[in-house]
Design a protein around this motif. Structure first.
Motif, short mmCIF file in Angstrom:
data_model
loop_
_atom_site.label_atom_id
_atom_site.label_comp_id
_atom_site.label_asym_id
_atom_site.label_seq_id
_atom_site.Cartn_x
_atom_site.Cartn_y
_atom_site.Cartn_z
N VAL A 175 0.88 -1.19 -0.08
CA VAL A 175 0.02 0.12 0.06
C VAL A 175 0.81 1.37 0.10
CG1 VAL A 175 -1.58 1.23 1.25
CG2 VAL A 175 -2.08 -1.30 1.22
N ALA A 176 1.93 1.17 0.74
CA ALA A 176 2.87 2.49 0.76
C ALA A 176 3.82 2.77 -0.27
CB ALA A 176 3.49 2.59 2.07
N VAL A 177 4.68 1.47 -0.45
CA VAL A 177 5.74 1.49 -1.48
C VAL A 177 5.18 1.37 -2.90
CG1 VAL A 177 7.91 0.62 -2.17
CG2 VAL A 177 7.29 0.59 0.43
N GLY A 178 4.34 0.62 -3.02
CA GLY A 178 3.94 0.86 -4.51
C GLY A 178 3.32 2.02 -5.28
N PRO A 179 2.46 2.91 -4.36
CA PRO A 179 2.17 4.05 -5.05
C PRO A 179 3.50 5.09 -5.41
CG PRO A 179 0.61 3.47 -3.45
CD PRO A 179 1.55 2.37 -3.37
N ILE A 216 1.55 12.61 -4.58
CA ILE A 216 1.50 11.18 -3.94
C ILE A 216 2.90 10.59 -3.65
CG2 ILE A 216 1.34 8.67 -5.19
CD1 ILE A 216 -0.85 10.18 -7.10
N CYS A 217 4.01 10.83 -4.22
CA CYS A 217 5.12 10.60 -3.88
C CYS A 217 5.49 11.01 -2.29
CB CYS A 217 6.29 11.15 -4.71
SG CYS A 217 6.27 10.34 -6.26
N GLN A 218 5.00 12.39 -2.02
CA GLN A 218 5.54 13.08 -0.81
C GLN A 218 4.62 12.23 0.17
OE1 GLN A 218 4.45 17.14 -1.82
NE2 GLN A 218 6.66 17.87 -1.21
N VAL A 219 3.30 11.88 0.08
CA VAL A 219 2.60 11.28 0.95
C VAL A 219 2.94 9.95 1.41
CG1 VAL A 219 0.11 10.44 1.63
CG2 VAL A 219 0.54 13.15 0.60
N LEU A 231 6.13 9.21 3.40
CA LEU A 231 5.68 9.45 4.91
C LEU A 231 4.91 8.28 5.58
CD1 LEU A 231 4.60 13.11 5.14
CD2 LEU A 231 6.75 12.09 5.88
N VAL A 232 4.10 7.65 4.50
CA VAL A 232 3.38 6.49 5.13
C VAL A 232 4.05 5.24 4.89
CG1 VAL A 232 1.40 4.90 4.40
CG2 VAL A 232 1.01 7.47 4.15
N GLY A 233 5.12 5.22 4.09
CA GLY A 233 6.11 4.13 3.82
C GLY A 233 6.99 3.85 5.13
N VAL A 234 6.92 4.82 6.29
CA VAL A 234 7.70 4.50 7.39
C VAL A 234 7.26 3.51 8.06
CG1 VAL A 234 8.54 5.61 9.58
CG2 VAL A 234 8.35 6.91 7.63
N VAL A 278 16.89 7.47 1.32
CA VAL A 278 17.85 8.57 1.12
C VAL A 278 17.65 8.99 -0.44
CG1 VAL A 278 20.20 9.21 0.98
CG2 VAL A 278 19.39 8.05 2.88
N VAL A 279 17.78 7.98 -1.10
CA VAL A 279 17.66 8.37 -2.71
C VAL A 279 16.16 9.24 -2.75
CG1 VAL A 279 17.14 7.25 -4.98
CG2 VAL A 279 19.12 6.62 -3.52
N LEU A 280 14.99 8.65 -2.17
CA LEU A 280 13.88 9.27 -2.49
C LEU A 280 13.62 10.58 -1.81
CD1 LEU A 280 10.95 9.04 -3.51
CD2 LEU A 280 10.18 8.07 -1.24
N GLY A 281 14.11 10.83 -0.36
CA GLY A 281 14.11 12.00 0.09
C GLY A 281 15.13 12.81 -0.35
#
Length: 147
Positions: free
Chosen positions: A15-19, A53-56, A59-62, A95-98
């Motif tokens: 649910v979190a990493v897929g989007p 979507i990437c930002q939200v 954060l959910v991915g934590v 790190v790459v994402l953020g």
């Protein structure tokens, strides 16, 4: 309890990493379209939505590593090499994402001259890291759990 934690961990990953991976992958081609036709408001709107979507979901991915640690602790595999490598790759993906993907997306949205090809490279690295973690979670090299 292990099955519950594992189920939540896997569901959170889906649910979190897929989007994030899908939206981040869609962003560079959409950015190229905006650069080719900067006056198209729908194209700019698409970029804005993908970035949000990437930002939200970042954060959910934590919750994914949080439940991953809980699951690994319950299973008694915190010292396993495959898990340590997965943790390191997950941290690198974060790190790459953020530090690379999200700022480059923001720069493109703000018209600060970011390069869509470079963003695509960062996004590909992010996706490759997650794919590697997924494989490690399934294969678990050296695991004695029968997988």
């Amino acid at each position: 309890m292990t099955k519950f934690l594992l189920a939540v961990h896997v569901l959170a990953a889906i649910v979190a990493v897929g989007p994030v991976t899908v939206a981040a992958s869609m962003f560079p081609p959409a950015a190229r379209r905006v650069l080719a036709a900067p006056d198209d408001p729908s194209a700019v709107g698409t970029l804005t939505v993908l970035h949000r979507i990437c930002q939200v979901y970042a954060l959910v991915g934590v919750v994914v590593p949080a439940f991953g640690f809980a699951t690994a602790s319950e299973m008694g595999v915190l010292g396993s090499a495959w898990l340590i490598v997965s943790i390191a790759l997950t941290a690198l993906a974060a790190v790459v994402l953020g530090a690379l993907v999200l700022p480059a997306q923001g720069a493109l949205l703000e018209g600060r001259g970011a390069n869509p090809a470079r963003l695509a490279m960062f996004t590909g690295a992010f996706n490759l890291l997650w794919a590697t973690v997924t494989v490690l979670m399934i294969v678990r090299p050296g695991s004695t759990t029968g997988a």
